[in-house]
Design an enzyme around this catalytic site. Sequence first.
Site, PDB file in Angstrom:
ATOM      1  N   VAL A 215       0.766  -1.414  -0.095  1.00 47.12           N
ATOM      2  CA  VAL A 215       0.124   0.002   0.002  1.00 47.12           C
ATOM      3  C   VAL A 215       0.824   1.300  -0.002  1.00 47.12           C
ATOM      4  O   VAL A 215       0.523   2.219  -0.399  1.00 47.12           O
ATOM      5  CB  VAL A 215      -1.071  -0.007   1.168  1.00 47.12           C
ATOM      6  CG1 VAL A 215      -1.994  -1.271   1.074  1.00 47.12           C
ATOM      7  CG2 VAL A 215      -0.288   0.056   2.549  1.00 47.12           C
ATOM      8  N   ASP A 216       2.054   1.240   0.511  1.00 39.16           N
ATOM      9  CA  ASP A 216       2.977   2.296   0.528  1.00 39.16           C
ATOM     10  C   ASP A 216       3.291   2.806  -0.938  1.00 39.16           C
ATOM     11  O   ASP A 216       3.719   3.606  -1.186  1.00 39.16           O
ATOM     12  CB  ASP A 216       4.210   2.260   1.228  1.00 39.16           C
ATOM     13  CG  ASP A 216       4.102   1.681   2.745  1.00 39.16           C
ATOM     14  OD1 ASP A 216       2.922   2.112   3.229  1.00 39.16           O
ATOM     15  OD2 ASP A 216       4.808   1.262   3.341  1.00 39.16           O
ATOM     16  N   ASP A 217       3.075   1.735  -1.896  1.00 39.08           N
ATOM     17  CA  ASP A 217       3.434   2.088  -3.164  1.00 39.08           C
ATOM     18  C   ASP A 217       2.319   2.506  -4.155  1.00 39.08           C
ATOM     19  O   ASP A 217       2.395   2.845  -5.026  1.00 39.08           O
ATOM     20  CB  ASP A 217       4.022   0.587  -3.700  1.00 39.08           C
ATOM     21  CG  ASP A 217       5.620   0.287  -3.155  1.00 39.08           C
ATOM     22  OD1 ASP A 217       5.931   1.364  -2.673  1.00 39.08           O
ATOM     23  OD2 ASP A 217       5.855  -0.913  -3.265  1.00 39.08           O
TER      24      ASP A 217
END
Length: 692
Positions: A561-563
């Site tokens: 999700v950070d990406d």
Amino acid sequence: TSFRVRSRWPVMVRNLRGRVGSKVEAVVMGEAVASEDEDLILPNHEFAQHAHVPSFEKYLEMYKRSIEDPAGFWSDMASEFYWKEKWGPHVYSENLDITKGNINIEWFKGGITNICYNCLDKNIESGHGEKIALHWEGNEPGLDDSLTYNQLLDRVCQLANYLKENGVKKGDAVIIYLPMLMELPIAMLACARIGAVHSVVFAGFSAESLEQRIIDCKPKLVLTCNAVKRGKKVINLKDIVDAALLGSSQNGVSVGVCLTYANELAMKKEDTKWQKERDVWWQDVVPKHATKCDVEWVDAEDPLFLLYTSGSTGKPKGVLHTTGGYMIYTAATFKYAFDYKPSDVYWCTADCGWITGHSYVSYGPLLNGATVVLYEGVPNYPDPGRCWDIVDKYKVTIFYTAPTLVRSLMRDGNEYVTRYSRKSLRVLGSVGEPINPSAWRWFYNVVGDSRCPISDTWWQTETGGFMITPLPGAWPQKPGSATFPFFGVQPVIVDEKGKELEGECSGYLCVKNSWPGAFRTLYGDHERYETTYFSAFPGYYFSGDGCSRDKDGYHWLTGRVDDVINVSGHRIGTAEVESALVLHPQCAEAAVVGVEHEIKGQSIYAFVTPVEGVEYSEDFRKSLVLSVRTQIGAFAAPDKIHWAPGLPKTRSGKIMRRILRKIASRQLDELGDTSTLADPQVVDQLIDLADT
Ligand code: ATP
Ligand code: MG
């Protein structure tokens, strides 16, 4: 015959509606029934007939029970193993809600067992002592060895006795820094036999990384070897260990014994640097010990091992697994997700330095009494046909690998595959990253001759074993989808407020309730455990990955999700754009990241590795962008294509997007922890190419 299954599939699902509990149904099937989708690869009827789980209906029945009666379901699974004493009145207890106190998970507490006993002695007692446990294939073709279950037990006992003699007791840590020799699983099992906690450090890590881990867990002993050959390269492991031990002793952690296996094919004993008071040759001492060693019986909740994550997203986390739940979970997932049968020969290309090598090279297969192939070398040495050469040599039936390897072998061309028979193959597997549909199809059509189901297994170091995975033969596959949850696993997709989404949806992948293989803490830092995994969405385990569920209830991992990239309000998973790029016949590999954009919020920045021999050209750039436009839409079209002869990857082969993000936004002094990078040079190369 497969057509019959195809036409039955939607009907079957429709008929099941209403019969399964609505909660289960919501998770498993989403809102709609399966459609006559072009992308459904149907199970082969023959295969399905003989599979452990022959139909979706059977799966639903078992899954339903696993969710409604986890205690009963897992007790039944557990009773297939040896317990010196049965667990206490509660099969499990858990608190997964940080707002209700400390997070804690326990399975089979009070049960007394030993995982080494269950891997070896139990299989021998039931008459399989003369079955091959390990086939070892050396780096050089023609060099091999094997051990039966009887022989493996002897070796494990000798080492266990040596460890005991050197004061290693239950609960003590032992660091293992070994390449893929048979001594690696032997060392893990020897520790487990005497209740010691192993921490395997992938023997490709630098001295600094090894030093950090030694300081962290303060081992009684370090087990290593002098050197190893990978392809044509000789790697002097002993030098690395020496440097790490020097560093750790300067930080107040000194290790008494460094037991060193003499791998004389890579380096002569006399060429190895030696510290008399600390270093001992394995071959000089271990074989002198008795081949019988009593088992140290441990509680199901006693620690089994400590292992650091790959470090794709930052500093690696020291994941702690305990004995009982992990044992049952790896055994059950191995059996069902690969449809394992006693006649199988199983090969997983992962190194034991990663969780895949713990759960699915060592413990899971050996608990099932399987014959396992261990390969010392690299997959493209002496040429890109080596894997299939090994498959033919040992008549491998189950082959489990990573998308990065599939993509690289695909780039090398079909010729290397088709010159081998591969007739023995029955089931294929993938793990580590989302597998692009085009790579999936190549794996399926070319490697598996359109005959072998692919288990695309989604899981993590933290989960201990498979979480979302196909069960071969039980339902149709969709290329690139990990499909449905394993027994006992309740994946939920939540929005940013933590609200569970139903039906067709996309969001953050969490898990409700615990499962036996779950990790119990981050070593020495329970607070970080709670904040990293349980505080984002109270009441759930948060995986850190994004996921969408389609109309048929299939799960699609979209990357971390950070990406996730947000372009003009569209949330775009990296996996989706990368798959569209890789579909271009001249693109071998791609990684995309988001960079700040004044108007759109973020824009898409793509790093592209072309296939061998392809040069950069404006036309190529345009056709790459077009490929994304036509497959996803104009909003996902990359603004920038950055030429990448290579991509920064972890030592386990995963793309490190956080470094690419920094390169894309030219924050070159903020690259962060690069200690788990396989080839740091790639980064300089990319920086040099940034403005071309
Ligand atoms: P770190 O946590 O240190 O950043 P890591 O997450 O890469 O490293 P692992 O535990 O080895 O360490 O990998 C687990 C991750 O790998 C998952 O969270 C997911 O992102 C990815 N992954 C594994 N298998 C699959 C799969 N079949 N499909 C999609 N993604 C997968
Ligand atoms: Mg992770």
